[in-house]
Design a protein around this motif. Structure first.
Motif, PDB file in Angstrom:
ATOM      1  N   GLY A 213       6.305 -20.330  36.607  1.00  0.00           N
ATOM      2  CA  GLY A 213       6.344 -21.801  37.281  1.00  0.00           C
ATOM      3  C   GLY A 213       5.507 -22.609  36.867  1.00  0.00           C
ATOM      4  O   GLY A 213       5.090 -23.729  37.287  1.00  0.00           O
ATOM      5  N   SER A 214       4.783 -22.413  35.647  1.00  0.00           N
ATOM      6  CA  SER A 214       3.886 -23.211  34.846  1.00  0.00           C
ATOM      7  C   SER A 214       4.606 -23.868  33.612  1.00  0.00           C
ATOM      8  O   SER A 214       3.847 -24.004  32.518  1.00  0.00           O
ATOM      9  CB  SER A 214       2.748 -22.916  34.740  1.00  0.00           C
ATOM     10  OG  SER A 214       2.954 -21.615  33.881  1.00  0.00           O
ATOM     11  N   THR A 215       5.756 -24.111  33.581  1.00  0.00           N
ATOM     12  CA  THR A 215       6.501 -24.389  32.174  1.00  0.00           C
ATOM     13  C   THR A 215       6.244 -25.879  31.846  1.00  0.00           C
ATOM     14  O   THR A 215       6.389 -26.695  32.826  1.00  0.00           O
ATOM     15  CB  THR A 215       8.123 -24.368  32.249  1.00  0.00           C
ATOM     16  OG1 THR A 215       8.365 -23.114  32.392  1.00  0.00           O
ATOM     17  CG2 THR A 215       8.726 -24.709  31.145  1.00  0.00           C
ATOM     18  N   THR A 216       5.903 -26.163  30.809  1.00  0.00           N
ATOM     19  CA  THR A 216       5.755 -27.588  30.365  1.00  0.00           C
ATOM     20  C   THR A 216       6.438 -28.084  29.319  1.00  0.00           C
ATOM     21  O   THR A 216       7.527 -27.282  29.009  1.00  0.00           O
ATOM     22  CB  THR A 216       4.287 -28.017  29.823  1.00  0.00           C
ATOM     23  OG1 THR A 216       4.179 -27.002  28.596  1.00  0.00           O
ATOM     24  CG2 THR A 216       3.007 -27.542  30.609  1.00  0.00           C
ATOM     25  N   LEU A 217       6.631 -29.240  29.173  1.00  0.00           N
ATOM     26  CA  LEU A 217       7.945 -30.142  28.222  1.00  0.00           C
ATOM     27  C   LEU A 217       7.735 -29.391  27.011  1.00  0.00           C
ATOM     28  O   LEU A 217       8.898 -29.108  26.378  1.00  0.00           O
ATOM     29  CB  LEU A 217       7.867 -31.339  28.246  1.00  0.00           C
ATOM     30  CG  LEU A 217       8.010 -32.460  29.272  1.00  0.00           C
ATOM     31  CD1 LEU A 217       7.967 -33.724  29.252  1.00  0.00           C
ATOM     32  CD2 LEU A 217       9.626 -32.055  29.955  1.00  0.00           C
ATOM     33  N   PRO A 218       6.703 -29.136  26.314  1.00  0.00           N
ATOM     34  CA  PRO A 218       6.876 -28.280  24.889  1.00  0.00           C
ATOM     35  C   PRO A 218       7.371 -26.920  25.013  1.00  0.00           C
ATOM     36  O   PRO A 218       8.233 -26.721  24.137  1.00  0.00           O
ATOM     37  CB  PRO A 218       5.217 -28.182  24.423  1.00  0.00           C
ATOM     38  CG  PRO A 218       4.730 -29.490  25.346  1.00  0.00           C
ATOM     39  CD  PRO A 218       5.373 -29.753  26.397  1.00  0.00           C
ATOM     40  N   LEU A 219       7.227 -26.245  26.239  1.00  0.00           N
ATOM     41  CA  LEU A 219       7.740 -25.056  26.418  1.00  0.00           C
ATOM     42  C   LEU A 219       9.287 -24.930  26.753  1.00  0.00           C
ATOM     43  O   LEU A 219      10.011 -24.434  26.196  1.00  0.00           O
ATOM     44  CB  LEU A 219       7.053 -24.191  27.589  1.00  0.00           C
ATOM     45  CG  LEU A 219       5.510 -23.803  27.411  1.00  0.00           C
ATOM     46  CD1 LEU A 219       5.166 -23.068  28.598  1.00  0.00           C
ATOM     47  CD2 LEU A 219       5.383 -23.187  26.039  1.00  0.00           C
ATOM     48  N   TYR A 220       9.577 -25.944  27.390  1.00  0.00           N
ATOM     49  CA  TYR A 220      10.852 -26.358  27.708  1.00  0.00           C
ATOM     50  C   TYR A 220      11.831 -26.628  26.368  1.00  0.00           C
ATOM     51  O   TYR A 220      12.852 -26.296  26.030  1.00  0.00           O
ATOM     52  CB  TYR A 220      11.104 -27.350  28.643  1.00  0.00           C
ATOM     53  CG  TYR A 220      12.471 -27.964  28.962  1.00  0.00           C
ATOM     54  CD1 TYR A 220      13.376 -27.212  29.711  1.00  0.00           C
ATOM     55  CD2 TYR A 220      12.965 -29.203  28.495  1.00  0.00           C
ATOM     56  CE1 TYR A 220      14.732 -27.496  29.646  1.00  0.00           C
ATOM     57  CE2 TYR A 220      14.240 -29.761  28.694  1.00  0.00           C
ATOM     58  CZ  TYR A 220      15.147 -28.822  29.283  1.00  0.00           C
ATOM     59  OH  TYR A 220      16.406 -29.264  29.701  1.00  0.00           O
ATOM     60  N   GLY A 223      12.235 -23.304  24.471  1.00  0.00           N
ATOM     61  CA  GLY A 223      13.364 -22.460  24.865  1.00  0.00           C
ATOM     62  C   GLY A 223      14.605 -23.162  24.693  1.00  0.00           C
ATOM     63  O   GLY A 223      15.856 -22.216  24.412  1.00  0.00           O
ATOM     64  N   LYS A 224      15.036 -24.464  24.591  1.00  0.00           N
ATOM     65  CA  LYS A 224      16.369 -25.028  24.487  1.00  0.00           C
ATOM     66  C   LYS A 224      16.714 -25.015  22.957  1.00  0.00           C
ATOM     67  O   LYS A 224      17.805 -24.678  22.669  1.00  0.00           O
ATOM     68  CB  LYS A 224      16.167 -26.445  24.988  1.00  0.00           C
ATOM     69  CG  LYS A 224      16.123 -26.801  26.443  1.00  0.00           C
ATOM     70  CD  LYS A 224      17.351 -26.230  27.213  1.00  0.00           C
ATOM     71  CE  LYS A 224      18.377 -27.322  26.798  1.00  0.00           C
ATOM     72  NZ  LYS A 224      19.769 -27.086  27.584  1.00  0.00           N
ATOM     73  N   VAL A 225      15.594 -25.162  22.160  1.00  0.00           N
ATOM     74  CA  VAL A 225      15.992 -25.044  20.547  1.00  0.00           C
ATOM     75  C   VAL A 225      16.557 -23.602  20.169  1.00  0.00           C
ATOM     76  O   VAL A 225      17.373 -23.511  19.672  1.00  0.00           O
ATOM     77  CB  VAL A 225      14.614 -25.245  20.024  1.00  0.00           C
ATOM     78  CG1 VAL A 225      14.892 -24.784  18.336  1.00  0.00           C
ATOM     79  CG2 VAL A 225      14.263 -26.957  20.116  1.00  0.00           C
ATOM     80  N   LYS A 226      16.079 -22.429  21.022  1.00  0.00           N
ATOM     81  CA  LYS A 226      16.344 -21.284  20.724  1.00  0.00           C
ATOM     82  C   LYS A 226      17.777 -21.178  21.167  1.00  0.00           C
ATOM     83  O   LYS A 226      18.565 -20.319  20.486  1.00  0.00           O
ATOM     84  CB  LYS A 226      15.846 -20.061  21.342  1.00  0.00           C
ATOM     85  CG  LYS A 226      14.024 -20.087  21.029  1.00  0.00           C
ATOM     86  CD  LYS A 226      13.563 -18.898  21.219  1.00  0.00           C
ATOM     87  CE  LYS A 226      13.345 -18.898  23.015  1.00  0.00           C
ATOM     88  NZ  LYS A 226      12.857 -17.875  23.485  1.00  0.00           N
ATOM     89  N   THR A 227      18.516 -21.843  22.247  1.00  0.00           N
ATOM     90  CA  THR A 227      19.588 -21.650  22.467  1.00  0.00           C
ATOM     91  C   THR A 227      20.616 -22.726  21.875  1.00  0.00           C
ATOM     92  O   THR A 227      21.918 -22.665  22.000  1.00  0.00           O
ATOM     93  CB  THR A 227      19.899 -21.697  23.929  1.00  0.00           C
ATOM     94  OG1 THR A 227      19.385 -23.206  24.473  1.00  0.00           O
ATOM     95  CG2 THR A 227      19.042 -20.589  24.445  1.00  0.00           C
ATOM     96  N   ILE A 233      17.649 -33.155  24.020  1.00  0.00           N
ATOM     97  CA  ILE A 233      16.375 -32.389  23.249  1.00  0.00           C
ATOM     98  C   ILE A 233      15.636 -33.621  22.277  1.00  0.00           C
ATOM     99  O   ILE A 233      14.551 -33.837  22.184  1.00  0.00           O
ATOM    100  CB  ILE A 233      16.687 -31.217  22.865  1.00  0.00           C
ATOM    101  CG1 ILE A 233      17.060 -30.102  23.799  1.00  0.00           C
ATOM    102  CG2 ILE A 233      15.254 -30.664  22.015  1.00  0.00           C
ATOM    103  CD1 ILE A 233      15.901 -30.150  24.863  1.00  0.00           C
ATOM    104  N   HIS A 234      16.572 -34.174  21.516  1.00  0.00           N
ATOM    105  CA  HIS A 234      16.208 -35.316  20.553  1.00  0.00           C
ATOM    106  C   HIS A 234      15.637 -36.374  21.223  1.00  0.00           C
ATOM    107  O   HIS A 234      14.445 -37.051  21.103  1.00  0.00           O
ATOM    108  CB  HIS A 234      17.444 -35.687  19.808  1.00  0.00           C
ATOM    109  CG  HIS A 234      18.048 -34.844  18.973  1.00  0.00           C
ATOM    110  ND1 HIS A 234      19.381 -34.839  18.427  1.00  0.00           N
ATOM    111  CD2 HIS A 234      17.495 -33.654  18.181  1.00  0.00           C
ATOM    112  CE1 HIS A 234      19.780 -33.633  17.514  1.00  0.00           C
ATOM    113  NE2 HIS A 234      18.523 -33.054  17.507  1.00  0.00           N
TER     114      HIS A 234
END
Length: 261
Positions: A213-220, A223-227, A233-234
């Motif tokens: 529950g403490s996800t920030t934009l860099p972490l998001y 996670g999106k880059v891996k998929t 995202i750009h």
């Protein structure tokens, strides 16, 4: 020789900033896949701001950045005043220790903080990994940057101004509040803006100290880059880079404004 150095300098700048420029351009590309240009659009930015998850992560990012910046600016400013205006034991050691968070690799700092939080949780049951641990982790490296910036500004300040205020009957606290602080305010603001920008796009330390529950934009973004990278995202990356550059430019403006007084 001068022309060769100029070409070399431009090549280095191109290597560093051309990828960022490419991402910014692709964020306006109509094509969803690939890098071929198919037309200009703002749809990806519209979809980005309509994404509730992104808005939640943006809120987390801003909460961490604002709270950690406020804490680190307060602590860093007082620490800078103590280092410049007062003498005490181990002052030289403390002054050198300020550079440790600046030069230590982020991954080492992240692991160290994670071990610290885990040890404390096992011993006293607190804290669990959350936004609070991210804030504490960010403060741990932001303080060094704020202190160094404010200290540099404070060293340019003539001590006679503070001595004159005290000769006229002002207490130490009133002298700091009405003389010292206004004169070093450009450095304080510059340090705060630098700390804010560092918190805004920090990934490594945040990755190790974040919890459910403490996800920030860099972490998001990670996670999106891996998929698979998509244009939204750009767009998000472009906004983050742009906001960071804007904050740093504001800090530089305040610093130069203070230097002209």
């Amino acid at each position: 020789m001068k022309r060769l150095l100029a070409v070399y300098s431009w090549a280095i700048f191109a290597f560093l900033y051309l990828p960022i420029l490419v991402i910014a351009v692709l964020s306006f590309n109509r094509s969803r896949f690939g890098v071929s240009w198919t037309g200009f659009t703002l749809d990806w930015y519209t979809r980005l701001f309509a994404n509730e998850r992104v808005l939640e992560y943006l809120t987390n990012t801003l909460v961490v950045a604002v709270v950690s910046t406020a804490l680190s600016t307060t602590i860093g400013t007082l620490l800078a005043v103590g280092l410049v205006r007062y003498e005490f034991r181990l002052k030289s050691l403390l002054r050198y220790l300020l550079y440790v968070p600046v030069v230590v690799p982020d991954v080492v700092m992240g692991i160290s903080l994670l071990l610290l939080f885990n040890t404390l949780r096992d011993a006293i049951g607190w804290p669990r990994l959350s936004l609070l641990t991210i804030i504490l982790a960010h403060v741990s490296f932001q303080v060094a940057y704020v202190t160094l910036v404010v200290r540099a500004r404070l060293m340019l300040l003539d001590p006679a101004l503070e001595e004159a205020a005290q000769d006229l009957g002002a207490t130490s606290w009133r002298t700091f509040r009405e003389v010292t602080l206004p004169l070093i305010s450009p450095g304080v603001v510059s340090g705060a803006l630098l700390a804010f920008s560092l918190s805004l796009d920090d990934f490594v330390v945040t990755f190790f100290t974040s919890g459910s529950g403490s996800t920030t934009l860099p972490l998001y973004i990670y996670g999106k880059v891996k998929t698979g990278i998509t244009p939204d995202i750009h767009a998000l990356s472009t906004l983050m880079v742009g906001s960071t550059i804007l904050v740093l430019l504001l800090g530089l403006l305040f610093w130069r404004k203070g230097g002209t007084k």
